[in-house]
Scaffold this active site. Structure first.
Site, short mmCIF file in Angstrom:
data_model
loop_
_atom_site.label_atom_id
_atom_site.label_comp_id
_atom_site.label_asym_id
_atom_site.label_seq_id
_atom_site.Cartn_x
_atom_site.Cartn_y
_atom_site.Cartn_z
N CYS A 108 0.93 -1.10 0.08
CA CYS A 108 -0.21 -0.09 -0.05
C CYS A 108 0.89 1.15 -0.01
O CYS A 108 1.40 1.62 0.97
CB CYS A 108 -0.93 -0.17 1.41
SG CYS A 108 -2.11 1.18 1.35
N CYS A 133 38.03 21.29 -13.64
CA CYS A 133 37.28 22.31 -14.09
C CYS A 133 35.91 21.56 -14.77
O CYS A 133 36.12 20.87 -15.70
CB CYS A 133 37.69 22.99 -15.14
SG CYS A 133 36.37 24.50 -16.05
#
Length: 282
Positions: A108, A133
Site C-alpha cells: 500500500c 574544471c
C-alpha cells in the site's frame, strides 16, 4: 547521497513517514504500462504489471522489483513499513494474506512517494563525477553515447547553495562536479567510469592541469554500493597498470547547480577544453 529536492508535502510523507489522504494520489488510477520509481532518488520500485485495484484508496502492488523495497516493523509491532532500499524513503506499508491476488501481498504505497516512468520512456540514471574544471568534464560526457543530459555544479562541501565565486575561495569543501543523466538501456555505468578516467589526469593530486585548488580534485561520487564497487574495480585496474591513482571515492551528497552561464560552456562558445583531453587507457 544525491537526492532530488522535495516539496514540503513530499517531505511530510517521504521523510517524516506521513500518509497522503486516501483517493487523492495522482497515481491511484494509473493503468499505463511502465515503472514506478522513488520520488527521492529515482530508484525503480514497482512494475505496472504488479499493480492491482484493492479499493483501499492508495496504489497497490502485489510484488516489488527484486531488492528495491525494505521491510521494517513499526515500533508498535502492528504493521510493517516499506522503505526504498536505496535511500530509505517512506513508501507506505505492506500487508499479507488478504486474498486480493495469488501472491497474498499488498504493498500500500503513497502516490506522492513515487514517480511513474511510461514504458516508452527510458528509466534514466543520475551519476556524479568531479575531474577538475567542470566545463571540461561536461564537454566529454555530454557527447558520450547514451547520455541524455548534463549539468555542472558543486558537491561534497558544507555550504548550501554555493556560488561559483564562493567555491573559488577554496574554503567551501565543494568540488566542481558534473551531473550526468544516462540511459542504461544504451550504455552502462562502467562506460561512464571509463570515460571519466580517460578524459583527465587522475594521478594529479593538487587540481587538474593548470587549475590548482581543492575544488578541482578528482572524485567519483557514488550513490549506490554497486557504483562504489565498479569505481573501486577500475581504480584497481589502473593501479595494476602502474598508475598512482589520486581519485577519491565519496558518497554522493546534495548536488548544487552552478549558475546558468557555466552550463554547456564550451558548446555555447564553440571552443574545446584547455585542461581535459581524451586518452585511451582501457
Amino acid at each position: 547521497m544525491g537526492y532530488n529536492q522535495l516539496t514540503p508535502e513530499e517531505e511530510f510523507v517521504i521523510l517524516h513517514k506521513g500518509t497522503e489522504r486516501p483517493y487523492t494520489g495522482e497515481l491511484l488510477n494509473n493503468k499505463a504500462k511502465g515503472t514506478y520509481v522513488c520520488k527521492r532518488c529515482d530508484a525503480p520500485l514497482y512494475r505496472s504489471e504488479d499493480k492491482f485495484e484493492s479499493d483501499c484508496g492508495w496504489p497497490s502492488f502485489d510484488d516489488e522489483i527484486e531488492g528495491a523495497v525494505k521491510r521494517v516493523r513499526d515500533a508498535d509491532g502492528r504493521r510493517t513499513e516499506i522503505l526504498c532500499s536505496n535511500c530509505g524513503a517512506h513508501l507506505g506499508h505492506v500487508f499479507l494474506g488478504e486474498g486480493f491476488t495469488t501472491k497474498q501481498t499488498r504493498h500500500c504505497v503513497n502516490s506522492i512517494s513515487m514517480k511513474f516512468i511510461p514504458a516508452d520512456n527510458p528509466v534514466l540514471r543520475k551519476v556524479y563525477f568531479a575531474s577538475g574544471c567542470f566545463w571540461g568534464t561536461e564537454y566529454f560526457f555530454m557527447k558520450a553515447k547514451g547520455v541524455k543530459e548534463t549539468t555542472v555544479g558543486f558537491m561534497g562541501g558544507h555550504v548550501d547553495n554555493p556560488t561559483y565565486e564562493q567555491v573559488c575561495q577554496k574554503n567551501t569543501g565543494h568540488l566542481e562536479t558534473t551531473e550526468v543523466v544516462f540511459d542504461p538501456a544504451v550504455t552502462t555505468y562502467e562506460e561512464m567510469v571509463k570515460l571519466f578516467f580517460e578524459t583527465h589526469d587522475f594521478t594529479q593530486t593538487n587540481g587538474q592541469g593548470p587549475d590548482i585548488g581543492p575544488q578541482y580534485l578528482s572524485c567519483i561520487f557514488y550513490s549506490t554500493p554497486q557504483e562504489k564497487e565498479i569505481a573501486e574495480k577500475y581504480i584497481a585496474l589502473l593501479t595494476d597498470k602502474g598508475y598512482s591513482v589520486a581519485t577519491m571515492l565519496k558518497p554522493a551528497s546534495t548536488f548544487w547547480k552552478a549558475e546558468n552561464y557555466h552550463q554547456q560552456y564550451y558548446a555555447h562558445r564553440g571552443t574545446k577544453p584547455y585542461c581535459h583531453k581524451y586518452t585511451k587507457v582501457f
